[in-house]
Design a protein around this motif. Sequence first.
Motif, PDB file in Angstrom:
ATOM      1  N   ASN A   2       0.847  -1.188   0.000  1.00 41.76           N
ATOM      2  CA  ASN A   2       0.000   0.000   0.000  1.00 41.76           C
ATOM      3  C   ASN A   2       0.876   1.228   0.000  1.00 41.76           C
ATOM      4  O   ASN A   2       1.824   1.323   0.761  1.00 41.76           O
ATOM      5  N   ASP A   3       0.583   2.198  -0.868  1.00 38.02           N
ATOM      6  CA  ASP A   3       1.376   3.422  -0.894  1.00 38.02           C
ATOM      7  C   ASP A   3       0.697   4.548  -0.125  1.00 38.02           C
ATOM      8  O   ASP A   3       0.901   5.721  -0.376  1.00 38.02           O
ATOM      9  N   GLY A   4      -0.153   4.160   0.836  1.00 39.96           N
ATOM     10  CA  GLY A   4      -0.819   5.157   1.674  1.00 39.96           C
ATOM     11  C   GLY A   4       0.183   5.977   2.469  1.00 39.96           C
ATOM     12  O   GLY A   4       1.344   5.653   2.574  1.00 39.96           O
ATOM     13  N   GLU A  45      -4.118  -1.301   3.950  1.00 42.07           N
ATOM     14  CA  GLU A  45      -5.037  -1.018   2.841  1.00 42.07           C
ATOM     15  C   GLU A  45      -6.398  -0.583   3.361  1.00 42.07           C
ATOM     16  O   GLU A  45      -6.987   0.394   2.876  1.00 42.07           O
ATOM     17  N   VAL A  46      -6.886  -1.288   4.370  1.00 40.45           N
ATOM     18  CA  VAL A  46      -8.206  -0.974   4.919  1.00 40.45           C
ATOM     19  C   VAL A  46      -8.207   0.388   5.629  1.00 40.45           C
ATOM     20  O   VAL A  46      -9.150   1.176   5.496  1.00 40.45           O
ATOM     21  N   LEU A  47      -7.133   0.651   6.377  1.00 42.69           N
ATOM     22  CA  LEU A  47      -7.072   1.892   7.155  1.00 42.69           C
ATOM     23  C   LEU A  47      -6.667   3.097   6.317  1.00 42.69           C
ATOM     24  O   LEU A  47      -6.904   4.245   6.710  1.00 42.69           O
ATOM     25  N   GLY A  48      -6.030   2.835   5.173  1.00 40.08           N
ATOM     26  CA  GLY A  48      -5.618   3.945   4.321  1.00 40.08           C
ATOM     27  C   GLY A  48      -4.262   4.515   4.671  1.00 40.08           C
ATOM     28  O   GLY A  48      -3.971   5.683   4.364  1.00 40.08           O
ATOM     29  N   TYR A  49      -3.416   3.717   5.304  1.00 32.27           N
ATOM     30  CA  TYR A  49      -2.065   4.147   5.656  1.00 32.27           C
ATOM     31  C   TYR A  49      -1.042   3.219   5.007  1.00 32.27           C
ATOM     32  O   TYR A  49      -1.377   2.185   4.456  1.00 32.27           O
ATOM     33  N   GLU A  51       1.980   0.471   4.730  1.00 28.79           N
ATOM     34  CA  GLU A  51       2.326  -0.762   5.445  1.00 28.79           C
ATOM     35  C   GLU A  51       3.494  -0.535   6.396  1.00 28.79           C
ATOM     36  O   GLU A  51       3.532  -1.120   7.492  1.00 28.79           O
ATOM     37  N   LYS A  71      -9.938   4.066  14.740  1.00 33.28           N
ATOM     38  CA  LYS A  71     -10.293   3.428  13.473  1.00 33.28           C
ATOM     39  C   LYS A  71      -9.885   1.956  13.463  1.00 33.28           C
ATOM     40  O   LYS A  71     -10.640   1.078  13.027  1.00 33.28           O
TER      41      LYS A  71
END
Length: 373
Positions: A2-4, A45-49, A51, A71
């Motif tokens: 994830n690139d959050g 991915e789910v939290l939007g941040y 890894e 969250k």
Amino acid sequence: MNDGVDEAGWDVEPGDEIEPVVQAVGRLLRVCREAAGLRPGELAEVLGYGEDLIRKIERGQRIPRPEFLDKADHVLHANGHLRAFMEDMRRARYPKKVRRLKELEDRAVEMLLYSNHNIHGLLQTAEYMTALYEVRQPPLARDVIEREVAGRTGRQSVFGREPVPSLSFIQEQVTLERPIGGKTVLRRQLEHLLEISQLRNVSIQVMPTEREDHAGMHGLLEVLKFADGTAIGRSDGAFNGRPVESPRDLRILELRYGMSLVFAADGVPVLVLMDGASRVDVERVREELGVTKVGRADAQAVREATGYAIGGVPPFGHRTSTRVLADRSLLAHDVVWAAAGTPYAVFPIEPKELVSHAQATLVDVRERPADGV
């Protein structure tokens, strides 16, 4: 992967006492994540941040923000176990030195605070703080600035606590004129100062730039007094800048802070001896002397009358015959510390001896609080 964004927390300072709690939160997050059957990347991915953030928090290297825990608790069905640490992490976000300072300020019943470079942190608006941190060199990272601003803003809760402490600020005039952050930011900052100055427990005084010398020439000065009679103080120009707690060292700082006790009564110098924890009521001095006008004597008048510079005027041994008033509050102490000719030296003396040697007249000129006590 994830690139959050990796911005939902703050790094843990090495040796910080909060580190074990942060590590415990990290272990709990991992347990809850694994119980939910998620990998670090999947939770990110789910939290939007990012890894990497999840891994840092689980290793105890990153302090999670309260909203992150809220969250994550919902997503992982943690039944409030992660939310239980939200307040701990809210306090942990403040840098270690700020947490210690806030603890002291929350205990204080009286604070004496002098600032000569910029407006004192307790009086700053958030945008003024941000502007100050943004001009630091080398430049600070955005999350560091945010954390510092949060810590300083959190300290300002002292204005709303009960019982209210007595807060006395002295600001150099230049700190109110330098447009840090621009003229608009400064204007809003000055408006904020006016609002704060209306609080009954707050006093804000300005040291004029034209003043030739005074006892605060050596930099920041702070004295915090506590209900049990103890205190702690610090000055950039004394004791190598380290905090001090001994009565003698604190007395030196108090004398520096409240040393402007030479007044001009209808143009004639008068010295007022006052407990360092109290302030002189100029109107009561005027009534006591039966004169028309009383004001602070300037540096030249003080030196001409006493032979000493402001900040080091002793209670006796002056160049001229100076009238001396001593407030009765001095008699409540077994020993008082008086200036010994310089801003860097004091000597102990019993109050009755002080009054005798100074040939002082005992009076009641101490400024009284609003309740008259």
